[in-house]
Design an enzyme around this catalytic site. Structure first.
Site, PDB file in Angstrom:
ATOM      1  N   SER A 183       0.847  -1.213   0.000  1.00 18.04           N
ATOM      2  CA  SER A 183       0.000   0.000   0.000  1.00 18.04           C
ATOM      3  C   SER A 183       0.877   1.256   0.000  1.00 18.04           C
ATOM      4  O   SER A 183       0.508   2.265  -0.614  1.00 18.04           O
ATOM      5  CB  SER A 183      -0.981  -0.008   1.173  1.00 18.04           C
ATOM      6  OG  SER A 183      -0.308   0.106   2.401  1.00 18.04           O
ATOM      7  N   LEU A 203      11.237  -6.885   4.079  1.00 13.12           N
ATOM      8  CA  LEU A 203      11.565  -7.622   5.303  1.00 13.12           C
ATOM      9  C   LEU A 203      12.973  -8.212   5.329  1.00 13.12           C
ATOM     10  O   LEU A 203      13.378  -8.804   6.320  1.00 13.12           O
ATOM     11  CB  LEU A 203      10.541  -8.749   5.515  1.00 13.12           C
ATOM     12  CG  LEU A 203       9.085  -8.278   5.641  1.00 13.12           C
ATOM     13  CD1 LEU A 203       8.148  -9.466   5.832  1.00 13.12           C
ATOM     14  CD2 LEU A 203       8.938  -7.289   6.784  1.00 13.12           C
ATOM     15  N   LYS A 204      13.721  -8.049   4.245  1.00 14.74           N
ATOM     16  CA  LYS A 204      15.068  -8.637   4.216  1.00 14.74           C
ATOM     17  C   LYS A 204      16.114  -7.576   4.558  1.00 14.74           C
ATOM     18  O   LYS A 204      15.911  -6.388   4.300  1.00 14.74           O
ATOM     19  CB  LYS A 204      15.371  -9.194   2.824  1.00 14.74           C
ATOM     20  CG  LYS A 204      14.384 -10.238   2.360  1.00 14.74           C
ATOM     21  CD  LYS A 204      14.466 -11.488   3.222  1.00 14.74           C
ATOM     22  CE  LYS A 204      13.412 -12.497   2.783  1.00 14.74           C
ATOM     23  NZ  LYS A 204      13.282 -13.608   3.708  1.00 14.74           N
ATOM     24  N   ASN A 225      14.044   3.887   4.452  1.00 14.75           N
ATOM     25  CA  ASN A 225      13.141   2.832   4.924  1.00 14.75           C
ATOM     26  C   ASN A 225      12.011   3.481   5.705  1.00 14.75           C
ATOM     27  O   ASN A 225      12.217   4.505   6.356  1.00 14.75           O
ATOM     28  CB  ASN A 225      13.914   1.881   5.855  1.00 14.75           C
ATOM     29  CG  ASN A 225      13.034   0.786   6.450  1.00 14.75           C
ATOM     30  OD1 ASN A 225      12.265   0.137   5.746  1.00 14.75           O
ATOM     31  ND2 ASN A 225      13.123   0.587   7.763  1.00 14.75           N
ATOM     32  N   HIS A 239       9.397   2.682   8.799  1.00 12.05           N
ATOM     33  CA  HIS A 239       9.127   1.753   9.902  1.00 12.05           C
ATOM     34  C   HIS A 239       7.871   2.249  10.622  1.00 12.05           C
ATOM     35  O   HIS A 239       7.731   3.453  10.840  1.00 12.05           O
ATOM     36  CB  HIS A 239      10.330   1.729  10.854  1.00 12.05           C
ATOM     37  CG  HIS A 239      10.149   0.768  11.984  1.00 12.05           C
ATOM     38  ND1 HIS A 239      10.269  -0.590  11.813  1.00 12.05           N
ATOM     39  CD2 HIS A 239       9.798   0.962  13.281  1.00 12.05           C
ATOM     40  CE1 HIS A 239      10.014  -1.201  12.969  1.00 12.05           C
ATOM     41  NE2 HIS A 239       9.734  -0.273  13.872  1.00 12.05           N
ATOM     42  N   GLU A 259       1.709   6.824   7.367  1.00 11.83           N
ATOM     43  CA  GLU A 259       2.790   6.351   6.479  1.00 11.83           C
ATOM     44  C   GLU A 259       2.516   6.775   5.053  1.00 11.83           C
ATOM     45  O   GLU A 259       3.415   7.199   4.328  1.00 11.83           O
ATOM     46  CB  GLU A 259       2.892   4.820   6.517  1.00 11.83           C
ATOM     47  CG  GLU A 259       3.376   4.259   7.826  1.00 11.83           C
ATOM     48  CD  GLU A 259       3.500   2.732   7.770  1.00 11.83           C
ATOM     49  OE1 GLU A 259       4.019   2.214   6.776  1.00 11.83           O
ATOM     50  OE2 GLU A 259       3.069   2.077   8.734  1.00 11.83           O
TER      51      GLU A 259
HETATM   52  C1  GRF Z   1       4.048  -0.831   6.750  1.00 14.82           C
HETATM   53  O1  GRF Z   1       3.511  -0.684   8.031  1.00 14.82           O
HETATM   54  C2  GRF Z   1       5.503  -0.491   6.776  1.00 14.82           C
HETATM   55  O2  GRF Z   1       5.828   0.552   7.623  1.00 14.82           O
HETATM   56  C3  GRF Z   1       6.096  -1.751   7.283  1.00 14.82           C
HETATM   57  O3  GRF Z   1       5.354  -2.771   6.654  1.00 14.82           O
HETATM   58  C4  GRF Z   1       4.062  -2.291   6.330  1.00 14.82           C
HETATM   59  C5  GRF Z   1       3.922  -2.473   4.853  1.00 14.82           C
HETATM   60  O4  GRF Z   1       2.693  -2.135   4.381  1.00 14.82           O
HETATM   61  N1  GRF Z   1       7.513  -1.757   7.137  1.00 14.82           N
HETATM   62  P1  GRF Z   1       2.444  -2.096   2.833  1.00 14.82           P
HETATM   63  O5  GRF Z   1       3.019  -3.363   2.217  1.00 14.82           O
HETATM   64  O6  GRF Z   1       3.092  -0.868   2.277  1.00 14.82           O
HETATM   65  O7  GRF Z   1       0.955  -2.062   2.685  1.00 14.82           O
END
Ligand code: GRF
Length: 218
Positions: free
Chosen positions: A21, A101-102, A118, A120, A190
């Site tokens: 997203s 995630l890597k 990044n 978070h 975000e």
């Molecule tokens: C988000 O909360 C981001 O901050 C975290 O993983 C989630 C990813 O969401 N690292 P998306 O795949 O962008 O919907």
């Protein structure tokens, strides 16, 4: 100093493991091609998971998508070399980790020093680090009883969720919150914060000085 091209669009690669997203917000604001007036364009999406929703979003937007999984490579260096090869092909000026995630290999971190960010979903340096992703982050915030949470965007170094902080947004944490409710409130922020930071970088308004970042506002 981050990428500052004045008359050329910043070419952006997004690395994503999940639904994407945040990627979608970047694609909407920074579409590929020269038609929009945006100062950046997303030209490459890389995922470690073949089925990632992020790749579907890339395909729908007409953006080059690739699967590059660290498990295919005998060493982190080779995984990094493949990423660098793709970044070179697409002349990438900024790498955005959006739900990736890597761990990014050291050769990539070194090459893209202060050109890789990044997002978070908590206020770093709290509730970050290895294994802190997805609902685990929000569960930890609730368990601790923090009254504020919110996204952090930072430059990437060789450690999970470390590196100079560029921007943060605070959202309230309510006693009644579930991890899912808190995650949704943070995610909403975000979606605004990440494109805002990419815009700031693309227009040369982000300066790095050691561990600190200065945002130049008009
Ligand atoms: C988000 O909360 C981001 O901050 C975290 O993983 C989630 C990813 O969401 N690292 P998306 O795949 O962008 O919907």
């Amino acid at each position: 100093m981050a990428a500052t091209a004045k008359n050329k669009k910043l070419r952006v690669a997004v690395l994503a493991s999940g639904g994407g997203s945040n990627l979608q917000c970047l694609l909407d604001r920074f579409p590929p091609g020269d038609d929009s007036p945006a100062p950046a364009q997303v030209v490459l999406v890389v995922s470690d998971r073949p089925g990632a929703g992020a790749l579907e979003r890339a395909a729908r937007a007409g953006v080059h998508g690739e699967v590059v999984s660290p498990s295919e490579f005998a060493a982190a260096e080779l995984f990094g070399a493949r990423l660098l090869e793709l970044f070179a092909q697409e002349r990438i000026g900024l790498v955005v980790l959006a739900g990736y995630l890597k761990l990014v290999p050291p050769n990539v971190v070194a090459r893209y020093s202060n050109r890789m960010i990044n997002i978070h979903p908590a206020l770093l340096p709290s509730f970050g680090g290895k294994g802190m992703y997805g609902s685990r982050v929000h569960e930890a915030v609730l368990r601790f009883g923090a009254k504020l949470s919110g996204p952090t965007v930072h430059f990437v170094n060789e450690h999970y969720d470390r590196g100079p902080v560029i921007a943060q947004r605070a959202v309230p944490v309510y006693f009644e919150d579930s991890a899912g409710q808190l995650a949704a409130r943070v995610l909403e922020q975000e979606h605004e914060l990440l494109p805002e930071v990419v815009d700031l970088i693309a227009t040369g308004r982000v300066e790095v000085s050691g561990e600190r970042v200065r945002i130049i506002r008009d």
